[in-house]
Structures are given as C-alpha cells and as structure tokens.
Design a protein around this motif. Structure first.
Motif, PDB file in Angstrom:
ATOM      1  N   ASN A 192       0.904  -1.316   0.040  1.00  0.00           N
ATOM      2  CA  ASN A 192       0.170  -0.047   0.090  1.00  0.00           C
ATOM      3  C   ASN A 192       0.855   1.167  -0.008  1.00  0.00           C
ATOM      4  O   ASN A 192       2.202   1.056   0.051  1.00  0.00           O
ATOM      5  N   LEU A 193       0.354   2.473   0.045  1.00  0.00           N
ATOM      6  CA  LEU A 193       0.911   3.611   0.008  1.00  0.00           C
ATOM      7  C   LEU A 193       1.838   3.781   1.283  1.00  0.00           C
ATOM      8  O   LEU A 193       2.850   4.402   1.181  1.00  0.00           O
ATOM      9  N   ARG A 194       1.276   3.607   2.303  1.00  0.00           N
ATOM     10  CA  ARG A 194       2.147   3.565   3.635  1.00  0.00           C
ATOM     11  C   ARG A 194       3.396   2.730   3.392  1.00  0.00           C
ATOM     12  O   ARG A 194       4.554   3.250   3.680  1.00  0.00           O
ATOM     13  N   ALA A 246      11.931   9.453  11.060  1.00  0.00           N
ATOM     14  CA  ALA A 246      11.369  10.178  10.291  1.00  0.00           C
ATOM     15  C   ALA A 246      10.418   9.503   9.160  1.00  0.00           C
ATOM     16  O   ALA A 246       9.226  10.187   8.614  1.00  0.00           O
ATOM     17  N   ALA A 247      11.081   8.316   8.743  1.00  0.00           N
ATOM     18  CA  ALA A 247      10.254   7.485   7.764  1.00  0.00           C
ATOM     19  C   ALA A 247       9.007   6.938   8.186  1.00  0.00           C
ATOM     20  O   ALA A 247       8.067   7.174   7.370  1.00  0.00           O
ATOM     21  N   ASN A 248       9.075   6.550   9.357  1.00  0.00           N
ATOM     22  CA  ASN A 248       7.740   6.061  10.066  1.00  0.00           C
ATOM     23  C   ASN A 248       6.772   6.849  10.249  1.00  0.00           C
ATOM     24  O   ASN A 248       5.681   6.628   9.933  1.00  0.00           O
ATOM     25  N   ILE A 249       7.318   8.222  10.726  1.00  0.00           N
ATOM     26  CA  ILE A 249       6.451   9.144  10.951  1.00  0.00           C
ATOM     27  C   ILE A 249       5.630   9.787   9.816  1.00  0.00           C
ATOM     28  O   ILE A 249       4.671   9.874   9.671  1.00  0.00           O
ATOM     29  N   THR A 250       6.668   9.919   8.660  1.00  0.00           N
ATOM     30  CA  THR A 250       6.079  10.406   7.164  1.00  0.00           C
ATOM     31  C   THR A 250       4.860   9.426   6.629  1.00  0.00           C
ATOM     32  O   THR A 250       3.941  10.031   6.296  1.00  0.00           O
ATOM     33  N   ALA A 251       5.435   8.053   6.637  1.00  0.00           N
ATOM     34  CA  ALA A 251       4.271   6.969   6.280  1.00  0.00           C
ATOM     35  C   ALA A 251       3.068   6.985   7.009  1.00  0.00           C
ATOM     36  O   ALA A 251       2.075   6.931   6.168  1.00  0.00           O
ATOM     37  N   GLU A 252       3.190   7.302   8.302  1.00  0.00           N
ATOM     38  CA  GLU A 252       1.799   7.059   9.071  1.00  0.00           C
ATOM     39  C   GLU A 252       1.029   8.418   8.973  1.00  0.00           C
ATOM     40  O   GLU A 252      -0.086   8.486   8.544  1.00  0.00           O
ATOM     41  N   GLU A 253       1.734   9.605   8.581  1.00  0.00           N
ATOM     42  CA  GLU A 253       1.149  10.875   8.747  1.00  0.00           C
ATOM     43  C   GLU A 253       0.395  11.129   7.277  1.00  0.00           C
ATOM     44  O   GLU A 253      -0.600  11.564   7.018  1.00  0.00           O
ATOM     45  N   ILE A 276      -4.202  17.038   2.640  1.00  0.00           N
ATOM     46  CA  ILE A 276      -2.997  16.497   2.302  1.00  0.00           C
ATOM     47  C   ILE A 276      -1.845  17.501   3.038  1.00  0.00           C
ATOM     48  O   ILE A 276      -0.761  17.276   3.857  1.00  0.00           O
ATOM     49  N   ALA A 277      -2.248  18.965   2.870  1.00  0.00           N
ATOM     50  CA  ALA A 277      -1.367  19.845   3.541  1.00  0.00           C
ATOM     51  C   ALA A 277      -1.535  19.648   4.976  1.00  0.00           C
ATOM     52  O   ALA A 277      -0.242  19.863   5.780  1.00  0.00           O
ATOM     53  N   GLN A 278      -2.576  19.448   5.720  1.00  0.00           N
ATOM     54  CA  GLN A 278      -2.485  19.250   7.044  1.00  0.00           C
ATOM     55  C   GLN A 278      -1.586  17.842   7.483  1.00  0.00           C
ATOM     56  O   GLN A 278      -0.885  17.732   8.546  1.00  0.00           O
ATOM     57  N   ARG A 279      -1.917  16.875   6.695  1.00  0.00           N
ATOM     58  CA  ARG A 279      -0.867  15.712   6.889  1.00  0.00           C
ATOM     59  C   ARG A 279       0.289  16.003   6.891  1.00  0.00           C
ATOM     60  O   ARG A 279       1.283  15.572   7.693  1.00  0.00           O
ATOM     61  N   MET A 280       0.861  16.862   5.916  1.00  0.00           N
ATOM     62  CA  MET A 280       2.302  17.073   5.575  1.00  0.00           C
ATOM     63  C   MET A 280       2.696  17.912   6.699  1.00  0.00           C
ATOM     64  O   MET A 280       3.694  17.642   7.208  1.00  0.00           O
ATOM     65  N   ARG A 281       2.154  18.904   7.174  1.00  0.00           N
ATOM     66  CA  ARG A 281       2.434  19.625   8.331  1.00  0.00           C
ATOM     67  C   ARG A 281       2.740  18.920   9.633  1.00  0.00           C
ATOM     68  O   ARG A 281       3.652  19.143  10.378  1.00  0.00           O
ATOM     69  N   THR A 307       7.888  14.804  13.415  1.00  0.00           N
ATOM     70  CA  THR A 307       9.455  14.579  13.249  1.00  0.00           C
ATOM     71  C   THR A 307      10.262  15.497  14.016  1.00  0.00           C
ATOM     72  O   THR A 307      11.246  15.247  14.776  1.00  0.00           O
ATOM     73  N   ARG A 308      10.037  16.806  13.952  1.00  0.00           N
ATOM     74  CA  ARG A 308      10.797  17.821  14.715  1.00  0.00           C
ATOM     75  C   ARG A 308      10.718  17.584  16.311  1.00  0.00           C
ATOM     76  O   ARG A 308      11.748  17.684  16.788  1.00  0.00           O
ATOM     77  N   ALA A 309       9.508  17.573  16.398  1.00  0.00           N
ATOM     78  CA  ALA A 309       9.361  17.190  18.105  1.00  0.00           C
ATOM     79  C   ALA A 309       9.919  15.934  18.713  1.00  0.00           C
ATOM     80  O   ALA A 309      10.398  15.846  19.797  1.00  0.00           O
ATOM     81  N   THR A 310       9.881  15.039  17.833  1.00  0.00           N
ATOM     82  CA  THR A 310      10.612  13.608  18.096  1.00  0.00           C
ATOM     83  C   THR A 310      12.175  13.533  17.839  1.00  0.00           C
ATOM     84  O   THR A 310      12.798  13.180  18.962  1.00  0.00           O
ATOM     85  N   THR A 311      12.646  14.149  16.998  1.00  0.00           N
ATOM     86  CA  THR A 311      14.195  14.073  16.585  1.00  0.00           C
ATOM     87  C   THR A 311      14.966  15.116  16.925  1.00  0.00           C
ATOM     88  O   THR A 311      16.114  15.286  16.828  1.00  0.00           O
ATOM     89  N   GLY A 312      14.174  16.593  17.014  1.00  0.00           N
ATOM     90  CA  GLY A 312      14.852  17.637  17.018  1.00  0.00           C
ATOM     91  C   GLY A 312      15.401  18.064  15.824  1.00  0.00           C
ATOM     92  O   GLY A 312      16.353  19.001  15.731  1.00  0.00           O
ATOM     93  N   THR A 313      15.151  17.581  14.491  1.00  0.00           N
ATOM     94  CA  THR A 313      15.562  17.933  13.255  1.00  0.00           C
ATOM     95  C   THR A 313      14.463  18.146  12.346  1.00  0.00           C
ATOM     96  O   THR A 313      13.189  17.811  12.564  1.00  0.00           O
TER      97      THR A 313
END
Length: 265
Positions: free
Chosen positions: A14-16, A52-59, A67-72, A78-84
């Motif tokens: 699937n897309l995820r 980041a890959a896992n977060i991106t795929a889930e969101e 889609i804009a809300q998902r991207m945000r 990712t920034r909150a989790t990794t600091g990057t």
C-alpha cells in the motif's frame, strides 16, 4: 535493513509501505556526502531518518485530513521527536505525489516550512513565509523559487522534471546494479553530475555548487577511489556540501517506482 537488496524482492502492499520503503532505502544507500548507516553528521544520524520515515508514512496516509495538514503533522511530529527537520524536503515532495489536492492550502504549507526552521524557501521574492497571512498562492510562490530550489521546481513544473528527468535515472541505475542500494548511490552520483544541488548552492553559492557538479562527474566516470575522494570532499567543512536536495529527489523517485510496484500487482 540488509546490506544487499534485490529490487524484485521488495514488497509493498500500500501507499504507507511505499512511503516508508522509499525513505528507508534512500537513507540506507551509501550516497556521497549524505547520512547513511555508516556515516553520521554531528547533529544528524541514520536513526533520525528511520524515525522520520515511519512518521512520514503514518501521517501522509491519514485521509481524514487534507494533504497539507498531513504534511504539516509529519514535519512537526518529526521535529518534536528527533529535534531535526530531516524530512521537510521529502514531505514537500511526497505530499503532492500522494494526494495532489493541496493547491488551496498554501498557507498551511508555508507554515510547515516556517515551523520546520529550514533554509531556502523562507523568502520567495514578495512572498515571505514568515510574514504571509491569509490565502497563499502556492503555485505562484513555487514558480518564483523554482530557479534556486529544486523542490520548488517540482511544484512549478507539476513534477514533470522529477518524472521525466530523475525517475528514469534512478530506475536505470537500479536495474543495472547487482544491489539496489548500490544502484541508488550511483543514481545519486549521476544526478549530482548533471545538475547543481540547490541546497549546496543556497549554503555556499552557485560557483561551489557548480564545482561539486564537476567533481561528481569525475567521480561517476572514475573508480571506487575517485568516489571515496568525492565523498570525503563533500563531508569536509562541517558537511556544508551535503547534497540534501538531491537526496530528497532520490526519495521521491523511489516512491514513484515503488508505487508502480503496487499498481502492477
């Protein structure tokens, strides 16, 4: 992930799966000047990319949101989790490829870029992500930035640059390699040899970006020692020559190829 991967053995349901695999494959391949399992930066490592890959795929597959809300959400989580802001460029590229209904949400995309704290797209002539309020003409903003940012260029060309010029390079490089990761690394080098990396240009100027392009051409035509020297050059000066935009374009190209796998099943 295994050190040796046969492209035909990769399974995506699937897309995820396609999003996650594209991000992981890009991060795992030993690309010149980039982070991978055997090479880190002082403030960035391979695990950041995996998170980041896992977060991106889930969101990005949360279809109850625009889609804009998902991207945000993907960028901010990712920034909150990794600091990057490690996945900002990838999210900006993958979002429209997952769902192209984002043109009326320019303000959210600008907010996403602003909150990620990334360089490059903050000021787009008359459109400044730090000052814009209310409706934003996203396409117009990206057109204005297209000559200095390869991610903006994809929006401005409706991704024809990616589909016509970059995806074929990645496909061919993988098909000619005995290992998928080696093929990705070769594709990355080929693309660097064919066009200046816009992140390098923003950080160091066009002359330096052109010099990196010339060095990449030498490395691509050369042997393993030439490639090692090129990699070492990119990692000098505190990684200011990190070809990060080219890496993001590789991830987007891999997503297209993995989506083709789903469609062919």
């Amino acid at each position: 992930m295994s050190d040796h991967i046969d492209w035909d053995s990769i399974r995506v349901a699937n897309l995820r799966d396609a999003i996650r695999q594209a991000c992981i494959l890009e991060a795992t391949a030993p690309k010149a000047g980039n982070v991978h399992p055997a090479a880190s930066f002082k403030d960035l490592n391979y695990e950041h990319f995996v998170v980041a890959a896992n977060i991106t795929a889930e969101e990005l597959v949360r279809t109850e949101l625009s889609i804009a809300q998902r991207m945000r959400r993907a960028v901010l989580k990712t920034r909150a989790t990794t600091g990057t802001n490690v996945n900002l460029g990838i999210v900006l590229l993958l979002g429209p490829l997952v769902d192209n209904r984002l043109w009326n949400d320019g303000a959210i995309i600008f907010d996403c870029i602003r909150l990620a704290g990334a360089g490059g797209l903050e000021t787009v002539d008359s459109m400044d992500v730090h000052q814009s309020t209310g409706p934003v003409d996203l396409k117009a903003a990206m057109v204005l930035a297209a000559d200095r940012d390869d991610i903006a260029k994809q929006y401005a060309t409706e991704f024809s640059d990616l589909l016509e010029n970059l995806v074929p390079v990645v496909r061919e490089s993988i098909s000619h390699a005995t290992d998928t990761l080696a093929g990705i690394a070769t594709a990355h080098l080929r693309i660097l040899a064919s066009r200046p990396d816009s992140l390098i240009a923003r950080k160091n100027g066009n002359a330096i970006a052109q010099d990196v392009m010339s060095r990449a051409a030498v490395a691509f035509a050369g042997d393993d020692d030439d490639r090692r020297q090129f990699d070492a050059h990119l990692r000098s000066d505190a990684h200011r020559l990190n070809p990060g935009t080219t890496a993001d374009l590789i991830a987007a190209s891999l997503f297209i190829l993995l989506r083709e796998k789903i469609e062919s099943q």
